[in-house]
Write an enzyme that holds these catalytic residues in place. Structure first.
Site, PDB file in Angstrom:
ATOM      1  N   CYS A 131     -38.227  21.615  29.149  1.00 41.23           N
ATOM      2  CA  CYS A 131     -39.085  22.754  28.838  1.00 41.23           C
ATOM      3  C   CYS A 131     -39.324  22.867  27.338  1.00 41.23           C
ATOM      4  O   CYS A 131     -38.478  23.385  26.603  1.00 41.23           O
ATOM      5  CB  CYS A 131     -38.449  24.034  29.377  1.00 41.23           C
ATOM      6  SG  CYS A 131     -39.370  25.499  28.924  1.00 41.23           S
ATOM      7  N   CYS A 134     -39.344  26.392  25.927  1.00 39.56           N
ATOM      8  CA  CYS A 134     -38.022  27.010  25.809  1.00 39.56           C
ATOM      9  C   CYS A 134     -37.268  26.441  24.607  1.00 39.56           C
ATOM     10  O   CYS A 134     -36.587  27.175  23.896  1.00 39.56           O
ATOM     11  CB  CYS A 134     -37.163  26.725  27.034  1.00 39.56           C
ATOM     12  SG  CYS A 134     -38.003  26.907  28.589  1.00 39.56           S
ATOM     13  N   ASP A 135     -37.355  25.134  24.396  1.00 44.43           N
ATOM     14  CA  ASP A 135     -36.429  24.472  23.481  1.00 44.43           C
ATOM     15  C   ASP A 135     -37.066  23.840  22.244  1.00 44.43           C
ATOM     16  O   ASP A 135     -36.349  23.376  21.359  1.00 44.43           O
ATOM     17  CB  ASP A 135     -35.652  23.383  24.242  1.00 44.43           C
ATOM     18  CG  ASP A 135     -34.871  23.975  25.405  1.00 44.43           C
ATOM     19  OD1 ASP A 135     -34.399  25.114  25.251  1.00 44.43           O
ATOM     20  OD2 ASP A 135     -34.756  23.319  26.448  1.00 44.43           O
TER      21      ASP A 135
END
Ligand code: NAP
Length: 307
Positions: A131, A134-135
């Protein structure tokens, strides 16, 4: 006893919740492992009708949830770990609590697919991710690698150039599956480099609990080489979340639910919605539409039974 339980809280589940709540069925939505579904992991959504400037995925899915709650839908955290669909009422074990329901909408979506390398699995959360939204933030100024040749890989690669000093897309074939517009964007991005006909043989360094590099292999020449990498993003598609129904609902070889027309599954009273059945379109708007169809079918099914 519930009239309808909806498994999954992505576009499909939330839209099914809006429709069934407005039909006074008081749906219970079980959020699942990845609450909000795939939209909660994306950035700007530019193709959901009604938002000319685009809308952020997490905001769109949260709006849907609030809309469903306004009409009386209930949400429950947790995931279904066991199911008995052999007789009515259907029984679902949500992390230890058994729930009974007259009908079920399976909108449990599909989860990220991994390469399956031992060290990849050990390094998830330590440099290996599925992701970018997300990261990506953690890889400011770093070397990033994205695996895959579809729209997800191109989208992630483009997004990650906001953070990384360079992004290398590694794809196992010469031809890309990604749509032309996504491909063009990636090709015109000066920070993105492509390695085609190339696969990842290993990810280092599990002993340091940190991604430091990879070993790559050219599938045509067999050449092996190592490359330094800090962030390793896998974007090679998804696996449908149907494991708890194995042997109970008919699926294809990969586990996607086989539709029996409309939103019907092989089990009367159990309906499908979204990516758990759809291996072709897989869009937010088609998932929402499928959620709507499933809710309408549930309503008619219960009505025919006199509920
Ligand atoms: P996808 O289209 O199925 O592409 C998966 C890619 O991963 C393919 O290039 C595939 O290679 C590769 N792959 C699969 N297994 C692999 C393995 N074990 N090792 C190495 N490579 C592997 O999946 P997706 O990109 O996630 O897209 C899914 C759907 O969502 C598509 O319909 C897409 O259009 C849509 N989508 C749209 C957007 C957007 O419009 N904004 C963004 C993301 C996704 P091969 O090509 O060789 O099979």
């Amino acid at each position: 006893m519930r009239n309808v339980v909806i498994m999954g809280s992505g576009c499909a589940g939330n839209t099914a919740a809006i429709y069934s709540a407005r039909a006074n069925l008081k749906p219970l939505v079980i959020s699942g492992h990845e609450a909000g579904g795939q939209l909660s992991l994306t950035s700007l959504v530019e193709n959901f009708p009604g938002f000319p400037e685009g809308i952020h995925g997490p905001e769109l899915v949260e709006n849907m949830k609030r809309q469903a709650e306004n009409f009386g839908a209930e949400y429950m955290h947790g995931a279904v770990i066991e199911a008995d669909l052999s007789k009515r009422p259907f029984r679902l074990n949500v992390e230890g609590e058994w729930i009974e329901t007259r009908t079920l909408i399976v909108a449990s979506g599909a989860s990220a697919r991994w390469l399956g390398l031992e060290n990849e699995q050990k390094l998830i959360g330590h440099g290996v991710s599925s992701c970018a939204t997300c990261d990506g933030f953690f890889y400011r100024g770093k070397k990033i690698m994205v695996i895959g040749g579809g729209d997800s890989a191109m989208e992630e690669a483009n997004f990650l150039t906001r953070f990384g000093q360079e992004v290398t897309v590694v794809h196992r074939r010469e031809e890309f599956r990604a749509s032309k517009i996504m491909m063009d964007r990636a090709r015109h991005n000066p920070k993105i480099k492509f390695l085609t006909s190339t696969v990842v043989d290993d990810v280092f360094d599990a002993s340091k609990h940190l991604v430091t590099g990879v070993r790559l292999r050219n599938v045509k020449t067999g050449e092996l080489w190592e490359q330094d990498v800090d962030g390793f993003f896998v974007a090679i598609g998804h696996i449908p979340n149907t494991k708890v129904f194995r042997g109970q609902i008919e699926t294809d070889d990969e586990g996607y639910i086989l539709s029996k027309g409309g939103a019907r599954t092989s089990v009367p009273g159990v309906f499908h919605a979204g990516d758990v059945q759809d291996r072709v379109y897989r869009q937010a708007i088609t998932a929402s539409a499928a959620g709507c169809m499933a809710a309408i079918e549930v309503e008619r099914y219960l009505e025919a039974e006199g509920h």
